[in-house]
Design a protein around this motif. Structure first.
Motif, short mmCIF file in Angstrom:
data_model
loop_
_atom_site.label_atom_id
_atom_site.label_comp_id
_atom_site.label_asym_id
_atom_site.label_seq_id
_atom_site.Cartn_x
_atom_site.Cartn_y
_atom_site.Cartn_z
N TYR A 164 -10.46 35.30 -107.83
CA TYR A 164 -10.69 34.06 -106.82
C TYR A 164 -10.72 34.73 -105.46
N ARG A 165 -10.20 35.99 -105.47
CA ARG A 165 -10.07 36.70 -104.05
C ARG A 165 -11.42 37.04 -103.57
N LYS A 166 -12.60 37.25 -104.74
CA LYS A 166 -13.83 37.68 -104.36
C LYS A 166 -14.44 36.80 -103.86
N LEU A 167 -14.22 35.43 -103.91
CA LEU A 167 -14.96 34.35 -103.34
C LEU A 167 -14.59 34.45 -101.71
N PHE A 168 -13.43 34.96 -101.33
CA PHE A 168 -13.33 35.08 -99.95
C PHE A 168 -14.15 36.13 -99.43
N GLU A 169 -14.44 37.17 -100.01
CA GLU A 169 -15.15 38.42 -99.72
C GLU A 169 -16.67 38.21 -99.78
N GLU A 170 -17.17 37.39 -100.80
CA GLU A 170 -18.50 37.35 -101.01
C GLU A 170 -19.07 36.12 -100.40
N PHE A 171 -18.58 34.95 -100.26
CA PHE A 171 -19.06 33.53 -99.99
C PHE A 171 -18.44 33.24 -98.78
N GLY A 172 -17.33 33.72 -98.21
CA GLY A 172 -16.74 33.20 -97.08
C GLY A 172 -15.94 32.07 -97.01
N ILE A 173 -15.43 31.94 -98.23
CA ILE A 173 -14.56 30.68 -98.60
C ILE A 173 -13.14 31.42 -98.05
N GLU A 174 -12.29 30.57 -97.21
CA GLU A 174 -11.13 30.65 -96.68
C GLU A 174 -10.02 30.36 -97.72
N ALA A 175 -8.96 31.16 -97.61
CA ALA A 175 -7.77 31.15 -98.35
C ALA A 175 -7.04 29.56 -97.78
N PHE A 176 -6.88 28.77 -98.75
CA PHE A 176 -6.20 27.33 -98.46
C PHE A 176 -4.90 27.57 -97.66
N GLU A 177 -3.96 28.48 -97.97
CA GLU A 177 -2.52 28.83 -97.88
C GLU A 177 -2.62 28.98 -96.16
N ILE B 176 -5.33 24.17 -105.37
CA ILE B 176 -6.40 24.05 -104.48
C ILE B 176 -6.15 25.36 -103.70
N PHE B 177 -7.12 26.41 -103.95
CA PHE B 177 -6.67 27.69 -103.35
C PHE B 177 -7.65 28.06 -102.23
N GLY B 178 -8.69 27.28 -101.85
CA GLY B 178 -9.88 27.73 -100.77
C GLY B 178 -10.30 26.54 -100.08
N HIS B 179 -11.05 26.72 -98.87
CA HIS B 179 -11.95 25.72 -98.21
C HIS B 179 -12.68 26.22 -97.49
N ARG B 180 -13.54 25.53 -97.20
CA ARG B 180 -14.69 25.79 -95.93
C ARG B 180 -14.32 24.71 -94.79
N ASP B 181 -13.95 25.03 -93.61
CA ASP B 181 -13.70 24.42 -92.57
C ASP B 181 -12.90 23.13 -92.81
N TYR B 182 -11.71 23.21 -93.48
CA TYR B 182 -11.16 22.05 -93.66
C TYR B 182 -10.22 21.48 -92.27
N ARG B 183 -9.96 22.63 -91.54
CA ARG B 183 -9.07 22.04 -90.21
C ARG B 183 -9.31 20.98 -89.54
N PRO B 184 -10.74 20.55 -89.38
CA PRO B 184 -11.08 19.31 -88.47
C PRO B 184 -10.54 18.12 -89.45
N VAL B 185 -10.73 18.26 -90.66
CA VAL B 185 -10.00 17.16 -91.58
C VAL B 185 -8.60 16.99 -91.48
N ALA B 186 -7.90 18.05 -91.56
CA ALA B 186 -6.46 18.29 -91.45
C ALA B 186 -5.91 17.61 -90.34
#
Length: 504
Positions: A14-27, A45-55
């Motif tokens: 799953y770490r490759k998703l951070f590197e290749e697609f720009g998904i951020e670590a949810f932690e 739930i390991f990753g997110h895109r731009d979840y900060r505005p929702v939080a």
């Protein structure tokens, strides 16, 4: 790594998703989430895109939305329950919740007949409501009967083209047009919660759906009347170049007076060339060339409003609304003394007032794939690999008892070396479902396994009993919810006629 929304994508790392697609670590965003769901706490739930505005909206009791879609190609199973739970949790935290049946996608991409789709539609909706979705507070709909979604899809289609869809989804000359139409309809689904007003919106999905999220975020931007960027001069800078120009400007404009803060383009270029500041961003050489071309033009921080799709009236209203010093050009306006956040709010306000959508880029969260009970990926087409929410409770019990485990070859080795809980489909059942909100219980199972205290036979027996109890309870609630579903304004029987496809 390839992510195919309709294929058999698996993720080994799953770490490759951070590197290749720009998904951020949810932690990284987890501390901002009020009372996070157990799937968040346990790293499912390991990753997110731009979840900060929702939080942030959740924490500040502000408007936000959550939406997820379900393609009715078979019975809902425990893998789908992850998405059901995530949607319901956001609704319980005050979000406007949307659950949709992706029936146009099922017909176009999977070739299901409308009779099959109707049968599965009812089943998905019953499980969703039985698990806690409040249909009175939320919205349930089918793609095929939602005219607003179809109209929005048409508008979004004006901002997408075949070449782009081909690159993202590997479409070619043999791809049916309806298949491509279903993609644009999904984009409309994702943006549908913002039709009344722009708001942070999260889409809970598996990582294989990330191509949809990237396209939806792009289309949301392309539909906007105005783009907002930061600038320093009359010319444009890309993001990488802007980073270097910012560093040069901040290094050189150290005085208190306007004269002491006066920095010319050539001076900034010389500073970058001589100092060669360290950094990993691209664009240093092009930034130097651009600054040199600017000559003696002074650098002054500003925000720039770019005219993308604005009507003439909207552009004029924006110019009028900008207070303080500003410069108006053909196609853009520069405002001095305004920060980027305020500029974004103003641009969106003017857009909505003049008939635009004002979409915020939709956010997403990503959960890990559940391992199939037989090992490999959980698949609806392999009954032994998953447990359907409609399975007879005794069958669910038997499937867990027959499941692959992360145990050692013998009980002696298990006690000596411990089990491999991280590679065990049965432990996943505890972590993803059976332990519920009880983190202490989930941790106890894990530690007893890896410590050699827990043997697979007893562990599977306990999990099988819990699974049987869960299925019994869930199916009782489904039966209770039949009357509720009948009373909702949603068509369960389609009047559409079509030729079944070949099951892409």
């Amino acid at each position: 790594m390839a992510l195919d929304p309709w294929g058999s994508s698996t993720v080994d790392d799953y770490r490759k998703l951070f590197e290749e697609f720009g998904i951020e670590a949810f932690e990284e965003v987890l501390p901002r989430v009020p009372s996070p769901h157990y799937l968040m706490r346990r790293g499912v739930i390991f990753g997110h895109r731009d979840y900060r505005p929702v939080a942030e909206a959740m924490a500040n009791d502000e408007s936000f939305a959550a939406l997820s879609g379900f393609m009715p190609t078979g019975d809902p199973h425990i893998g789908h329950k992850l998405v059901f739970d995530e949607l319901i949790w956001h609704q319980e935290r005050g979000g406007e919740a949307y659950g949709l049946i992706a029936d146009l996608e099922a017909h176009a991409a999977r070739g299901l007949s409308w009779d099959e789709i109707d049968e599965h539609t009812e089943s998905y909706l019953l499980s969703l409501i039985a698990l806690g979705f409040d249909p009175e507070a939320g919205t349930l709909y089918r793609q095929s009967t939602n005219r607003e979604v179809q109209d929005l899809a048409f508008e979004l289609g004006t901002k997408a083209n075949f070449s782009e869809l081909g690159a993202i989804y590997d479409f070619d000359g043999e791809t049916e047009v309806s298949y491509m139409q279903s993609v644009v309809t999904q984009m409309a689904d994702i943006l549908y919660p913002q039709l009344d007003e722009p708001k942070p919106t999260v889409i809970p999905v598996g990582p294989d759906q990330d191509p949809h999220m990237r396209l939806a975020r792009d289309l949301a931007g392309r539909m906007r009347y105005f783009g907002v960027t930061e600038a320093y001069a009359s010319f444009e800078l890309d993001e990488g170049e802007r980073e270097w120009v910012t560093r040069a400007y901040e290094a050189l404009s150290t005085g208190e007076s306007d004269a002491e803060r006066d920095v010319r383009c050539t001076e900034a270029a010389e500073w970058l060339r001589s100092e060669r500041p360290t950094g990993t961003g691209d664009g240093l050489e092009s930034a130097i060339e651009t600054l040199e071309s600017g000559g003696k033009e002074p650098l002054r921080p500003r925000v720039r409003f770019l005219d993308r799709n604005a009507t003439e009236a909207a552009f004029e209203a924006l110019v009028e609304a900008i207070e303080g010093e500003k410069r108006v050009y053909e196609g853009h306006v520069d405002a001095f003394g305004m920060d980027r956040e305020a500029a974004e709010e103003l641009a969106r306000e003017i857009e909505v007032e003049h008939g635009g959508y004002g979409f915020l880029p939709p956010s997403s969260i990503y959960h890990r794939f559940m391992t199939g009970l037989t090992g490999g990926k959980m698949s609806s087409s392999v009954p032994a690999s998953h447990i359907s929410l409609l399975d007879d409770p005794e069958d669910g019990y038997d499937k867990v008892q027959s499941a692959t485990t992360g145990g050692r070859e013998t009980a002696e080795k298990q006690r000596e070396l411990g089990g491999e809980a991280d590679d065990c489909p049965v432990y996943e059942l505890y972590a993803y479902l059976l332990a519920g909100d009880d983190d202490e219980f989930a941790t106890e199972v894990y530690e007893e396994c890896v410590g050699g205290e827990r043997l697979c036979g007893g562990c599977k027996e306990q999990a099988a009993e819990l699974m049987r109890e869960f299925l019994e309870d869930h199916q009782e609630k489904r039966a209770e919810m039949e009357a509720v579903l009948e009373g909702l304004d949603i068509d369960l029987d389609s009047d559409r006629r079509g030729i079944p496809g070949d099951g892409h």
